[in-house]
Design a protein around this motif. Sequence first.
Motif, PDB file in Angstrom:
ATOM      1  N   PRO A  56      56.182  63.032 -59.584  1.00 18.91           N
ATOM      2  CA  PRO A  56      56.715  63.291 -58.239  1.00 18.91           C
ATOM      3  C   PRO A  56      58.228  63.423 -58.238  1.00 18.91           C
ATOM      4  N   LEU A  57      58.912  62.610 -59.052  1.00 17.69           N
ATOM      5  CA  LEU A  57      60.373  62.720 -59.108  1.00 17.69           C
ATOM      6  C   LEU A  57      60.770  64.101 -59.604  1.00 17.69           C
TER       7      LEU A  57
ATOM      8  N   GLU B 289      59.062  66.791 -59.377  1.00 16.48           N
ATOM      9  CA  GLU B 289      58.765  67.797 -58.348  1.00 16.48           C
ATOM     10  C   GLU B 289      59.804  67.793 -57.227  1.00 16.48           C
ATOM     11  N   PHE B 290      60.413  66.613 -56.990  1.00 13.47           N
ATOM     12  CA  PHE B 290      61.434  66.561 -55.946  1.00 13.47           C
ATOM     13  C   PHE B 290      62.778  67.062 -56.446  1.00 13.47           C
TER      14      PHE B 290
END
Lengths: 258, 260, 263
Positions: free
Chosen positions: B97-98, B100-101
């Motif tokens: 997720p990191l 992807e952010f």
Amino acid sequence: MLELVDLSHTYGSYRAIDRVNLKVAQGEVVCIVGPSGCGKSTLLRSIAGLIKPTGGTVLLDGKPVDGSPENLAVVFQDYSRSLYPWMSALANVGLPLRRRGLDRKRRDAAAMAALEQVGLAGAAAKFPWEMSGGMQQRVSIARALAYQPKLLLMDEPFGSVDAQTREELEDLTLRVCAHHGMTILLITHDVDESVYVGDRVVVLSKAPGTVVGDLTVQLPGPRDQIHTRELDAFVRLRAEVGRLVRGMTPHRNGVETR
Amino acid sequence: MPKVNGASLLRGLIGTAGLLVVLEAAGRLGAWDTERLPLVSTVLLRAGELLTDPEFLVSARSSLTTWALALLVTIAIAVPAGLLLGMVKPAEVAVRPLIEFLRPIPSVALIPLVILLYSETTHMRITVAVYAALWPVLINTIYGVRDVDPLAKETLRSFGFGPGSVAYRVVLPGAAPFIATGIRLAASVAIVLVVTSELIAGGIEGIGVYITIAQSGNRLDLMIGATILVGLFGILVNALLVAGENRLFRWHRARAGAAT
Amino acid sequence: MRRATSGVLRFWIVPVTLVLWELLTRMTESPFFPPPSRIVGQFYDMWLSGPVSQLLLTDSALDTFGPSLGRLLAGWTIAGVLGIALGVALGRIRGLAEYTDPVLQFLRALPPPLLVPIFFVLFKIGTPTQLAVIVFGVIWPVLVNTTDGVRAVDKGFLETARVFQFSRYDILRRVILPSAMPKIFAGLRLSLSLALILMVVSELVGSNSGIGYSLLYAQQSYDYAGVWAHIVLLGVLGLLFNALFLVAEGRVLSWHANARRNV
């Protein structure tokens, strides 16, 4: 209506078919059968104008064929590469009719009628990938019917479906085509199928393919998967075609050749 | 991309020559004001002259150094990180997720911040370029590690090799073709980001700075000439890396039918 | 239900990172690294404290985002249309690709940001320059993917079209384009994220409006939280565009995903 004169085709140095001569009359159902690699598909593709034969001519109603002739439809073996996956069954069947100058409403009506004839009225909105192989091939047949061609070419049309579906589709083809009075040229490697479906069976030899037998099929109609296949005449014809396909000397016992 | 053979190479040359001739003729026949937008021949001549112009060469050397350092830093960070994330599945799941952010943040948006952080312009340029070039190497490395035959790993492990050994002997070579592809992409990205940060943040040396100076003198011929040289450098680097990959990883292409 | 929970759990690292970041920045008190809470506060004050009638967006947000997003979408659309048209031509007209390949490879290799000053000298400051940069920079993924997709149309699809005598227009519109659509969409998605980057670049190098200009303004007024807020904003926009695009793609290409699943 269809005449092949000395039709030949070579790919590089490989001779696929060699001087094939054949005449097909209006309304006839002719099956072309032969061992694999006998140039059956080359023959069909030459007639359909998909390849330009390297020798000889194809005459349709007396006129030489150049490019894809009008009033001709093809049912391909590989329905997954012939039906467009981004269109519903109805749209697939109706698409070729755009060329006929029909408006949307009449195209849809004609496509719907064709789908009904192949028993798929309920699946008009379905996409090809939502259907079984047999259903997809029915859509292909419906597309050819809606197009109302004078000559229908079928390239191993039932080669990719299971045995039971295959029998259903054979009967369906016989029924609807008799209804439309269409001329059909069906290509198959299956000896049984050629005798069961055809009014005539033309046998091609191994490559380079040439005509080695041309038999008239006289079986009482309507044909039936169980009874027709039991008839002595059917059994004899099947044996004869089988021998021809395997390149053996024919017996000609009671079988009418041309 | 069409396959390269003699005939297609010739056609490409004909097409290129044809376009140049047409542009030159149009310029000479007055299709545009050549005082403002110079002729093709002028620009090409200028590009050639730049190669021996000491002022430009100083800038080019500076950009080249920044680019090479940025690429090295990228590899030093992204390859080990990718190996780790590729081999330790829970770590990858956690960090995904990191990634992807962070990935969609345009690297150039960091320039105004990074200018404030560094007094040394080279460091600032390297940081910006690394931020953008990191992703292709990281993602390709993770992907490459996944692609390594688990049987090969198991085999080595069964002989009592530790995880470090397995990584070095099986995973790294197995993932190498993918890593190489990632590095090739990163090399192109880093070129763009180095000159962009020079352009936006300014400084004393660098091709971006050179172009800014040429701009203040309205010297379109020099600006376009320098841009052409950067483009050709990009093509050259890409071609060299592709050739290197083909040479080193012939076995891989034969097996996988090549992934780009 | 379980999938939803595991989906949320998957993102545990995000709050953990935020909390750590907050603690760390509060401890170090570096002016360059304001705590995330201040960044979010600044973000809210600048852009999200507006009236409900404007979807909570402030006037400043509308004034800043409007020109930027307008240019971005206009540039992307123009590049998309041009890229598809040229890609179809390159993929279908025999020989054309071979003649043009070196020129296209060269143009593709030019770093688009370097064109900003060149276009400035030609068109002066303003929207035409920014549009030109975006179009030139983002057309390549669409062009290359369209060419590939259009070339790779299954032979069976084309033979069917020939047998049934489709018109040239129908072959293009109903066979070639739909068949190439999955590839074209992949190109369009890449172009969209590139367009965001080039929008920022063109506004940073020379502009008097838009997000990039506003970012530069925050930097020059030493508003560090403001600078960070802009960076966060651009990241959020990137994510948002990507998500919207995927939704649109899922709708247009549902046949493709399904057809692949069923094979």
